[in-house]
Design an enzyme around this catalytic site. Structure first.
Site, PDB file in Angstrom:
ATOM      1  N   LYS A 270       0.860  -1.184   0.000  1.00 35.99           N
ATOM      2  CA  LYS A 270       0.000   0.000   0.000  1.00 35.99           C
ATOM      3  C   LYS A 270       0.896   1.235   0.000  1.00 35.99           C
ATOM      4  O   LYS A 270       1.934   1.246   0.665  1.00 35.99           O
ATOM      5  CB  LYS A 270      -0.878  -0.044   1.261  1.00 35.99           C
ATOM      6  CG  LYS A 270      -1.951   1.020   1.353  1.00 35.99           C
ATOM      7  CD  LYS A 270      -2.786   0.799   2.619  1.00 35.99           C
ATOM      8  CE  LYS A 270      -3.910   1.802   2.780  1.00 35.99           C
ATOM      9  NZ  LYS A 270      -4.730   1.543   3.994  1.00 35.99           N
TER      10      LYS A 270
ATOM     11  N   SER B 136      -9.622   1.276   3.111  1.00 26.01           N
ATOM     12  CA  SER B 136      -8.817   2.075   2.218  1.00 26.01           C
ATOM     13  C   SER B 136      -7.734   1.288   1.478  1.00 26.01           C
ATOM     14  O   SER B 136      -7.178   1.791   0.507  1.00 26.01           O
ATOM     15  CB  SER B 136      -8.146   3.199   3.009  1.00 26.01           C
ATOM     16  OG  SER B 136      -7.255   2.657   3.978  1.00 26.01           O
TER      17      SER B 136
ATOM     18  N   SER C  87      -9.538  -1.074   7.341  1.00 25.14           N
ATOM     19  CA  SER C  87      -9.039  -0.928   5.967  1.00 25.14           C
ATOM     20  C   SER C  87      -8.306  -2.117   5.384  1.00 25.14           C
ATOM     21  O   SER C  87      -8.019  -2.120   4.196  1.00 25.14           O
ATOM     22  CB  SER C  87      -8.144   0.297   5.859  1.00 25.14           C
ATOM     23  OG  SER C  87      -8.948   1.435   5.727  1.00 25.14           O
TER      24      SER C  87
HETATM   25  N1  GLN Z   1     -13.133   3.214   6.552  1.00 24.07           N
HETATM   26  C1  GLN Z   1     -12.499   3.682   7.747  1.00 24.07           C
HETATM   27  C2  GLN Z   1     -12.239   5.172   7.664  1.00 24.07           C
HETATM   28  O1  GLN Z   1     -12.540   5.753   6.667  1.00 24.07           O
HETATM   29  C3  GLN Z   1     -11.240   2.920   8.007  1.00 24.07           C
HETATM   30  C4  GLN Z   1     -10.026   3.490   7.388  1.00 24.07           C
HETATM   31  C5  GLN Z   1      -8.797   2.724   7.684  1.00 24.07           C
HETATM   32  O2  GLN Z   1      -8.843   1.679   8.345  1.00 24.07           O
HETATM   33  N2  GLN Z   1      -7.690   3.256   7.255  1.00 24.07           N
HETATM   34  O3  GLN Z   1     -11.758   5.760   8.599  1.00 24.07           O
END
Ligand code: GLN
Length: 471
Positions: A75, A150, A174
């Site tokens: 990532k 994400s 994420s």
């Molecule tokens: N979907 C969650 C957010 O938008 C988790 C994001 C993440 O784990 N980086 O905060």
């Protein structure tokens, strides 16, 4: 192919890392125009390294390092020296990492070959990879849909068959939620098990890096290589930090049913119920539990996380890193750079975070959210006295159509089952539990196993018994 299969073939010489690496890049060439999982690939270097790995297998055979010749995607919020680390943000568009993250050093030491950087929601804020400044990633199983986020690029890279493993980061789900949407395995470790040194921070008390793979055994192998104390990250923990969480023959699973009362798609719930029946059929015990504080998890997360975001992202000022927009004075440089460099979701969270930390509102919001967090931890400790593992759907729905969740609050609701895990610091594993149909297309959905602190190995054991064994 999974890592174990690849390694067996590399050792036997029936497939070489060089030949496999050619396949990796041909899959990417074939599929990634439609999917957009990768922001960058390192083909020439990867093939060079694969040749070296091929020679090393010929010499060392089974004594070769555990990940020798295995292609890994990262990532793009994970630092790889000499390569762009953009976090999918315009503000870091041309930022080149000056050092390797600790997890990258460890992967390289184990022989892994880093083949490219994957797309993500900007600074890991989002659940669909639509918040990338470099265009959304699509779900390889249905390109009209999102891969989740994400770490959507990492999940898609594994699901499209480009790599056997990609690394993601998980602040509120994420790794697990995109794993669920793309039909792969995703693991979020106990907080502190894995070093955050060299990860572009989102919420420092929540962030952990974890693998996305095809099997639980692969996730375990990669996690074991990445994890462990790191002098460069004072929040890392030694392996024996938490009381021994034993691996057992059969387990007692707790189901927080009232937590599902609303908002889960009926067919996702049906798949989940079928999974519970399977668990009891092979000798496990399934009991109902109550986790009343968990219902406040989403609200607490969307206070704690933006507070940490607003603090962590203060460093992007147009002076120290990346994009710098001119201005008449220093304040104007800060303002212009941040206005031009950050996307809408990032700005929303910085504003929210600054607000909940401001002196007039700190007690009402941030302080309360931290109290909720403590209560959730206490509640979990109680529950883990009677059950070995908590089980929930990973997400309330399968992958949605690109653009369908334009309202931020409805997007945030996808995180309902994953954020309590980060708020409390426990580990969780998402594995596929079947498919549900949307517009005639079968879409994968995941089941989430949540363990007590330090229960990472137990979750791998559960995953191998209940998922790998079915493959
Ligand atoms: N979907 C969650 C957010 O938008 C988790 C994001 C993440 O784990 N980086 O905060």
């Amino acid at each position: 192919m999974n890592i174990t299969q690849l390694r067996t073939q590399f050792i036997a010489g029936t497939l070489t890392p060089t030949a496999y690496m050619e396949q990796v890049f041909s899959v990417i060439a074939d599929k990634d125009t439609a999917v957009n999982a990768f922001l960058d690939t390192y083909k020439a270097e990867a093939i060079e390294q694969a040749k070296i790995a091929t020679a090393q297998y010929a010499e060392q055979g089974a004594l070769a390092p555990a990940l020798l010749g295995i292609p890994v995607a990262l990532k793009n919020n994970i630092l790889l020296q000499g390569k762009k680390a953009t976090a999918s943000s315009k503000i870091l568009e041309n930022y080149i990492a000056t050092y390797d993250a600790t997890i990258v050093t460890r992967l390289k030491e184990a022989g892994a070959i880093i083949i490219g950087a994957t797309n993500m929601d900007e600074f890991a804020m989002g659940g669909s990879t639509e918040n990338s400044a470099f265009g959304p990633t699509k779900n390889p199983l249905d390109v009209t849909r999102v891969p989740g986020g994400s770490s959507g690029g990492s999940a898609a890279a594994v699901a499209m068959g480009a790599v056997p493993v990609a690394i993601g980061t998980d602040t509120g789900g994420s790794v697990r939620q995109p794993a669920s949407y793309c039909g792969v395995v995703g693991f979020k470790p106990t907080y502190g098990a894995v070093s955050r040194y060299g990860l572009i921070a989102m919420g420092s008390s929540l962030d952990q890096a974890g693998p996305l793979t095809n099997t639980v055994a692969d996730a375990e192998l990669v996690h074991e290589i990445m994890s462990g104390l790191d002098p460069a990250d004072a929040t890392t923990i030694a392996e024996d930090t938490y009381p021994n969480v034993p691996v057992k023959e059969t387990y007692t699973f707790g189901v927080p049913r009232s937590f599902f009362a609303s908002g889960v798609d009926a067919d996702v719930l049906a798949q989940f119920e079928a999974k519970l029946v399977e668990l009891t059929a092979v000798g496990h015990t399934v009991v109902d539990i109550e986790l009343p504080m968990f219902e406040a998890g989403l609200a607490a997360y969307y206070i704690v996380m933006p507070a940490e975001v607003s603090s962590n992202l203060a460093r992007f000022d147009g002076i120290r890193y990346g994009l710098s927009a001119p201005g008449d004075n220093l304040l104007a440089v800060y303002e212009n750079s941040r206005a031009a460099g950050f996307g809408a979701e990032v700005k929303r969270r910085i504003l929210l975070g600054t607000y909940v930390l401001s002196s007039g509102y700190y007690d009402a919001y941030y302080g309360k959210a931290e109290l909720v967090r403590t209560k959730m931890r206490e509640e979990l400790a109680e529950v883990f006295k009677t059950v070995d593992c908590i089980v929930t759907p990973t997400a309330p729905t399968p992958a949605f159509v690109v653009g369908a969740q334009s309202d931020p609050l409805s997007m945030y609701s996808q995180d309902i089952f994953t954020v309590p895990v980060n708020l409390t610091g426990v580990p969780a594993l998402s594995v596929p539990m079947g498919t549900v149909e949307r517009d005639g297309v079968p879409l994968p959905v995941g089941v989430q196993y949540i363990g007590p602190h330090g229960g990472d190995s137990r979750l791998f054991d559960i995953g191998k018994k209940t998922y790998d064994s079915t493959l």
